[in-house]
Each structure stands twice: as C-alpha cells, then as structure tokens.
Design an enzyme around this catalytic site. Sequence first.
Site, short mmCIF file in Angstrom:
data_model
loop_
_atom_site.label_atom_id
_atom_site.label_comp_id
_atom_site.label_asym_id
_atom_site.label_seq_id
_atom_site.Cartn_x
_atom_site.Cartn_y
_atom_site.Cartn_z
N ARG A 112 -45.30 21.29 -13.79
CA ARG A 112 -44.68 22.44 -13.12
C ARG A 112 -44.09 22.02 -11.78
NH1 ARG A 112 -49.40 26.79 -12.88
NH2 ARG A 112 -50.59 24.91 -12.42
N ALA A 163 -57.11 18.13 -12.33
CA ALA A 163 -56.64 17.16 -11.34
C ALA A 163 -55.85 16.07 -12.05
CB ALA A 163 -57.82 16.53 -10.63
N GLY A 164 -55.06 15.35 -11.28
CA GLY A 164 -54.38 14.24 -11.93
C GLY A 164 -53.53 13.45 -10.98
N HIS A 165 -53.55 12.16 -11.11
CA HIS A 165 -52.57 11.35 -10.42
C HIS A 165 -52.27 10.10 -11.22
CE1 HIS A 165 -56.43 10.24 -8.43
NE2 HIS A 165 -56.01 9.03 -8.73
N LEU A 176 -44.47 11.59 5.08
CA LEU A 176 -43.69 11.89 6.29
C LEU A 176 -42.21 11.62 6.05
CD1 LEU A 176 -43.97 12.77 9.25
CD2 LEU A 176 -44.19 10.38 9.89
N LYS A 219 -53.54 12.35 -2.36
CA LYS A 219 -54.86 11.69 -2.32
C LYS A 219 -54.86 10.42 -3.14
CE LYS A 219 -56.98 15.47 -3.78
NZ LYS A 219 -56.00 16.53 -3.56
N GLY A 220 -54.09 10.44 -4.25
CA GLY A 220 -54.07 9.30 -5.16
C GLY A 220 -53.76 8.00 -4.46
N ASP A 273 -52.52 18.17 -4.26
CA ASP A 273 -51.31 17.35 -4.38
C ASP A 273 -50.84 16.80 -3.04
OD1 ASP A 273 -51.20 18.07 -7.12
OD2 ASP A 273 -50.27 19.96 -6.54
N GLN A 281 -58.21 18.54 -6.06
CA GLN A 281 -57.57 19.76 -5.56
C GLN A 281 -57.60 19.78 -4.02
OE1 GLN A 281 -60.09 20.49 -8.31
NE2 GLN A 281 -58.38 19.96 -9.59
P1 IMP Z 1 -57.29 25.93 -12.48
O1 IMP Z 1 -57.97 24.95 -11.62
O2 IMP Z 1 -56.63 25.33 -13.68
O3 IMP Z 1 -58.17 27.10 -12.85
O4 IMP Z 1 -56.08 26.59 -11.64
C1 IMP Z 1 -56.30 27.44 -10.52
C2 IMP Z 1 -55.28 27.17 -9.43
O5 IMP Z 1 -55.50 25.88 -8.88
C3 IMP Z 1 -53.83 27.18 -9.91
O6 IMP Z 1 -53.02 27.69 -8.88
C4 IMP Z 1 -53.53 25.70 -10.12
O7 IMP Z 1 -52.15 25.43 -10.01
C5 IMP Z 1 -54.31 25.09 -8.98
N1 IMP Z 1 -54.71 23.71 -9.23
C6 IMP Z 1 -55.68 23.26 -10.04
N2 IMP Z 1 -55.77 21.92 -10.02
C7 IMP Z 1 -54.84 21.51 -9.14
C8 IMP Z 1 -54.47 20.22 -8.65
O8 IMP Z 1 -55.01 19.17 -9.02
N3 IMP Z 1 -53.45 20.21 -7.75
C9 IMP Z 1 -52.86 21.35 -7.29
N4 IMP Z 1 -53.18 22.56 -7.72
C10 IMP Z 1 -54.17 22.64 -8.64
#
Ligand code: IMP
Length: 416
Positions: free
Chosen positions: A299, A40-42, A328, A17-18, A14, A220
């Site tokens: 979240r 992942a997501g943006h 910044l 990067k997007g 987070d 990530q």
């Molecule tokens: P998982 O990838 O769903 O197994 O989650 C494992 C950990 O990585 C958790 O703490 C998630 O909140 C975190 N996480 C997974 N994907 C992202 C992302 O795209 N951004 C930030 N944290 C991530």
Amino acid sequence: MSKADLIVGIQWGDEGKGKIVDMLAQKYDMVCRSQGGHNAGHTIWVDGVRYALHLIPSGVLNKDAINIVGNGVVLSPSSIIEEMEQFDNLEGRLFISDKAHLNLPYHAQIDIAREKLKGDKAIGTTGKGIGPAYADKINRTGHRVGELLDTKKLCDSILESFEINRPIYEALKIKTPKKEELLRELEGYKEKLEPFIANTTNLVWKAIDEDKKILLEGAQGTLLDIDHGTYPYVTSSSTVSAGACTGLGINPKDIGKVIGIVKAYTTRVGHGPFPTEDFGEDGKRMADVGREVGTTTGRRRRCGWFDAVSVKYSSRLNGCDEFALMKLDVLDGFEKIKICVAYEIDGKQIDYMPSNLDRVKPIYEEIEGWDKVEGISDFDKLPEGAKRYIRRIEELTQTKVGIISTSPDRNDTIVL
Ligand code: IMP
C-alpha cells in the site's frame, strides 16, 4: 551481566528500522523480537541477494547471532516457515518462544471480514490476523506455539474454541476447519518448527548473565501502540519499549540504551488521524522520492511533515537516549521545510499529545531547506540548512540525534 539495547519506532512505523537494525545486528550476539507479527516487514540486501523479513529477527543475516522470537509475538507458522526457507542451517540460531501465541489462517479471515463489516470505520489493517490473534490471547481462547508439540490435543482445542465462538464466526462467515485438514496442517507446522521451539525467556536470561550483547528489535511504531497510540487506529501490541519487557520476559533494569528510529518527515499506512499529512505536491514528492510503499501490503503510505509534538511524546514514552534520524535525503531540494511545533485544538494551542488527535490542527514553523545531503557520511559536510533542521528537532523533542541516514545504503550513515 549485560543490558539489552533497544530499537523502537517513534512514529507510525516504517521509519527505517530495517537499515539500522541490520547495521547494528552485525555487532550483537543475540537479536530479539518481542511483539507484533508478520504485519511487520523489511527487505535487506546482502551481496546482491534480497531477503524479506517479517517475523525472523534481523540478526539472521549475521551467522554468529542467535535470534529470538519472543512470547509477545503472534506467530503465523506458515509465514515463518516461508521466511525460514530463505536461509540454511537455522537450527541453533533461531528460537521461538513456546509461550508465543499462534496466529492461524482463521485469524486473518476474521481480520478481513471485520474490516469489511466496519466499512468507512475500518482500521486499514494489514489483514494478517494480528488483532484477532491478540484478541484470542487476551480472551484466553488462544493457542500457544508450545501446544504444537501435541498436535492432536491442539487440534481438539482449536475446534473447541470454534464451538465457543460459533455465533460470532458464523456471523463473519468463517467456516469451522475440517478436523483431518486442520490436523494435517498442524502436523506440517510441527514438523518444520519443533527444533526451534524453546523456553526463550531462559535463553535471554542466560545471554544476559553471560554478558552477551543483546539487541531488542521493535516492530511497528509508538503511535501504533495499543495503549498509547492513536486508538483505535493502532495495531494490537505494545510497541513501546516497555512492551519488550513483557514480550520477552525481561525486567526494565535489563534494558540499556534505547534508540528511537524517526523519519525526517512523517508517514502512515492505513486509516486514522495524521495532523501533518500533506495532501498536495509536497506530500506526493515525499512519497515518490522516499519510495513510500509498504513492504508487507504494497500500500502507498500517506506522507507529511515532521511532527515534533508527537515525536517528543514518543521519546518520553520510550525513554529514548537518542534518535536515529532516517531518510533526511528525501527532503533534499525542498525550498522550505515545515515542522509542527504545537497543535491547535478548539481554538487553544497545546504543546503536548492529547489522547485523541481527531480535531487537532498543526501549528508550523518554517525553515529554509537545503540542496543535497544524499550520500553524505560526515556531519561537518552537511549543508547548514540540514544542520539547522537537525538541531531544531533535537531542541523541540528534547532528544539528541545520534545517527543520521542520508540514503538507503549502509555506508551513507553519520554516527555522531
Ligand atoms: P494490523 O497490525 O494489521 O492490525 O494493522 C493495524 C494498523 O497498524 C494499520 O493501520 C496498519 O497499517 C498498521 N501497521 C501494522 N503493521 C505495520 C508496520 O509494520 N508498519 C506500518 N504500519 C503498520
């Protein structure tokens, strides 16, 4: 022959990067994802239209770019199909590796059930089945995207895996799918995805040979890397730059410039150690001003100060040529800004990243804040305090800052 440029998250994801990938994707012929999944997501806005991307690379918004979902990704067919519906004419512009592993609905069920069982030891995953899908891959009980081409065989093979895993699945209350329903589901996936399934390794090699401009889009962040992150509070893929090689089938010499994306402060979603987390007003202000809410799960992100120790570690792990320093402007108006310059562990001061951050306390240096950088797109116009902050980050992390973002707007970006 060209070399691929790589974008990698430097903290716990987070980092923004997007915005950078979206900005750069316009200049590339090919954009590739090499790891992760729909965790992942943006969100990208183009001409007032909102696009939510989880698995499809950001190059999709440049109609001339080819987009690759590499073998290192765990692919949720239903998620990518939903995403694909946002775009017209993807054929010939989107290719999914036949070697990528399938992340099927039961993986998410296992993920959620395991998290529940772990109670206060839960990782705080996104609940998208990422860990279980990678676990199946490593256990050699997984199924690959290419197998969708023979749905009957794939259906039998999935049911066989259920038999092998029966004791575990029963304990987790995961029901074996009914054969006809599973077959129907797989046929639906095949119908939608078949035109996009390809040997993407060959496509990337061809692009390299033809001197195309290629961008590798990391998902990530480095501190969530399965090997080098804050294990076990990590994701299940190789989020570091080296992961792009295995996740796409390219060699280290194929990688050119590495740009690390780093936030001007630190955030983390989910559980796990976070030495510079601020539980007071400052952390709350960063969360509010920075709108720190996850795109995938909604979240609220935990917030804290810039941690130069872990950022320096991440820069070295990835071989960063430069950083893009994001958000910044979120620090605008803070009277004092803290930077973590070392850790204290068992009464000793260390300036490197230990393999376990549990007992680490941050040692801070404080600098004067600044009034406002929001919307500034010329380095010379930045307030002195902001310039000092950037220079200090460069010194402490031994990495130069090449891009500075001063608002979510594409135009509010300083390129040095
Ligand atoms: P998982 O990838 O769903 O197994 O989650 C494992 C950990 O990585 C958790 O703490 C998630 O909140 C975190 N996480 C997974 N994907 C992202 C992302 O795209 N951004 C930030 N944290 C991530």
